[in-house]
Motif scaffolding. Structure first.
Motif, mmCIF file in Angstrom:
data_model
loop_
_atom_site.group_PDB
_atom_site.id
_atom_site.type_symbol
_atom_site.label_atom_id
_atom_site.label_comp_id
_atom_site.label_asym_id
_atom_site.label_seq_id
_atom_site.Cartn_x
_atom_site.Cartn_y
_atom_site.Cartn_z
ATOM 1 N N MET A 151 0.831 -1.180 0.000
ATOM 2 C CA MET A 151 0.000 0.000 0.000
ATOM 3 C C MET A 151 0.882 1.252 0.000
ATOM 4 O O MET A 151 1.879 1.317 0.708
ATOM 5 N N ARG A 152 0.506 2.230 -0.796
ATOM 6 C CA ARG A 152 1.292 3.456 -0.917
ATOM 7 C C ARG A 152 1.023 4.402 0.258
ATOM 8 O O ARG A 152 -0.103 4.506 0.729
ATOM 9 N N PRO A 153 2.043 5.126 0.670
ATOM 10 C CA PRO A 153 1.825 6.115 1.729
ATOM 11 C C PRO A 153 0.948 7.256 1.195
ATOM 12 O O PRO A 153 0.947 7.547 0.000
ATOM 13 N N PRO A 154 0.198 7.934 2.067
ATOM 14 C CA PRO A 154 -0.715 8.987 1.626
ATOM 15 C C PRO A 154 -0.020 10.174 0.968
ATOM 16 O O PRO A 154 -0.613 10.875 0.159
ATOM 17 N N GLU A 155 1.237 10.412 1.287
ATOM 18 C CA GLU A 155 1.948 11.558 0.708
ATOM 19 C C GLU A 155 2.509 11.265 -0.689
ATOM 20 O O GLU A 155 3.040 12.133 -1.352
ATOM 21 N N TRP A 156 2.373 10.050 -1.156
ATOM 22 C CA TRP A 156 2.921 9.642 -2.461
ATOM 23 C C TRP A 156 2.496 10.569 -3.603
ATOM 24 O O TRP A 156 3.341 11.043 -4.356
ATOM 25 N N PRO A 157 1.204 10.863 -3.786
ATOM 26 C CA PRO A 157 0.808 11.740 -4.904
ATOM 27 C C PRO A 157 1.459 13.115 -4.834
ATOM 28 O O PRO A 157 1.875 13.661 -5.851
ATOM 29 N N THR A 158 1.589 13.692 -3.650
ATOM 30 C CA THR A 158 2.196 15.018 -3.549
ATOM 31 C C THR A 158 3.688 14.955 -3.847
ATOM 32 O O THR A 158 4.243 15.902 -4.391
ATOM 33 N N MET A 159 4.325 13.858 -3.492
ATOM 34 C CA MET A 159 5.742 13.688 -3.816
ATOM 35 C C MET A 159 5.922 13.634 -5.331
ATOM 36 O O MET A 159 6.832 14.264 -5.875
ATOM 37 N N LEU A 160 5.044 12.901 -6.009
ATOM 38 C CA LEU A 160 5.121 12.808 -7.465
ATOM 39 C C LEU A 160 4.847 14.154 -8.125
ATOM 40 O O LEU A 160 5.529 14.547 -9.066
ATOM 41 N N GLU A 161 3.846 14.873 -7.616
ATOM 42 C CA GLU A 161 3.529 16.189 -8.159
ATOM 43 C C GLU A 161 4.712 17.135 -7.980
ATOM 44 O O GLU A 161 5.034 17.914 -8.871
ATOM 45 N N GLY A 162 5.346 17.083 -6.831
ATOM 46 C CA GLY A 162 6.518 17.921 -6.570
ATOM 47 C C GLY A 162 7.663 17.591 -7.508
ATOM 48 O O GLY A 162 8.332 18.486 -8.023
ATOM 49 N N ALA A 163 7.882 16.310 -7.744
ATOM 50 C CA ALA A 163 8.953 15.889 -8.647
ATOM 51 C C ALA A 163 8.663 16.345 -10.076
ATOM 52 O O ALA A 163 9.560 16.802 -10.784
ATOM 53 N N ARG A 164 7.406 16.244 -10.487
ATOM 54 C CA ARG A 164 7.030 16.705 -11.835
ATOM 55 C C ARG A 164 7.241 18.205 -11.970
ATOM 56 O O ARG A 164 7.761 18.685 -12.971
ATOM 57 N N ALA A 165 6.820 18.966 -10.977
ATOM 58 C CA ALA A 165 6.964 20.418 -11.009
ATOM 59 C C ALA A 165 8.438 20.813 -11.054
ATOM 60 O O ALA A 165 8.823 21.715 -11.798
ATOM 61 N N GLU A 166 9.255 20.114 -10.282
ATOM 62 C CA GLU A 166 10.691 20.396 -10.271
ATOM 63 C C GLU A 166 11.303 20.098 -11.642
ATOM 64 O O GLU A 166 12.096 20.873 -12.160
ATOM 65 N N GLY A 167 10.914 19.006 -12.229
ATOM 66 C CA GLY A 167 11.413 18.641 -13.554
ATOM 67 C C GLY A 167 10.984 19.645 -14.609
ATOM 68 O O GLY A 167 11.769 20.029 -15.481
ATOM 69 N N ALA A 168 9.742 20.105 -14.523
ATOM 70 C CA ALA A 168 9.248 21.100 -15.477
ATOM 71 C C ALA A 168 9.998 22.415 -15.330
ATOM 72 O O ALA A 168 10.366 23.054 -16.325
ATOM 73 N N ALA A 169 10.261 22.827 -14.105
ATOM 74 C CA ALA A 169 10.987 24.074 -13.862
ATOM 75 C C ALA A 169 12.416 23.981 -14.409
ATOM 76 O O ALA A 169 12.918 24.925 -15.027
ATOM 77 N N LYS A 170 13.070 22.838 -14.196
ATOM 78 C CA LYS A 170 14.430 22.654 -14.718
ATOM 79 C C LYS A 170 14.419 22.678 -16.239
ATOM 80 O O LYS A 170 15.313 23.243 -16.864
ATOM 81 N N GLY A 171 13.405 22.081 -16.833
ATOM 82 C CA GLY A 171 13.292 22.073 -18.290
ATOM 83 C C GLY A 171 13.094 23.471 -18.849
ATOM 84 O O GLY A 171 13.687 23.833 -19.861
ATOM 85 N N LYS A 172 12.266 24.283 -18.189
ATOM 86 C CA LYS A 172 12.048 25.657 -18.631
ATOM 87 C C LYS A 172 13.333 26.466 -18.540
ATOM 88 O O LYS A 172 13.662 27.227 -19.448
ATOM 89 N N LEU A 173 14.048 26.307 -17.436
ATOM 90 C CA LEU A 173 15.301 27.038 -17.253
ATOM 91 C C LEU A 173 16.309 26.647 -18.326
ATOM 92 O O LEU A 173 16.972 27.507 -18.909
ATOM 93 N N GLU A 174 16.420 25.361 -18.605
ATOM 94 C CA GLU A 174 17.357 24.905 -19.633
ATOM 95 C C GLU A 174 16.945 25.444 -21.002
ATOM 96 O O GLU A 174 17.802 25.808 -21.814
#
Length: 61
Positions: free
Chosen positions: A1-24
């Protein structure tokens, strides 16, 4: 079973990746404008990068 914070961790990782992509993308555009001889102040305005960030993209001489 996944921990309840899993979706927010994934959303944070996606947002971080998108920000790095924009900067690049901004850096890539600034490099190209530099090679075309565009004025530094115009690149600052077009890219949103600081003058210092753009100067770091200049080839070492």
């Amino acid at each position: 079973m996944r921990p309840p914070e899993w979706p927010t961790m994934l959303e944070g990782a996606r947002a971080e990746g998108a920000a790095k992509g924009k900067l690049e993308g901004k850096r890539e555009m600034a490099r190209e404008l530099l090679t075309l001889g565009v004025d530094l102040s115009a690149i600052v305005k077009a890219s949103g990068l600081s003058e210092d960030e753009i100067k770091k993209l200049l080839p070492k001489q």
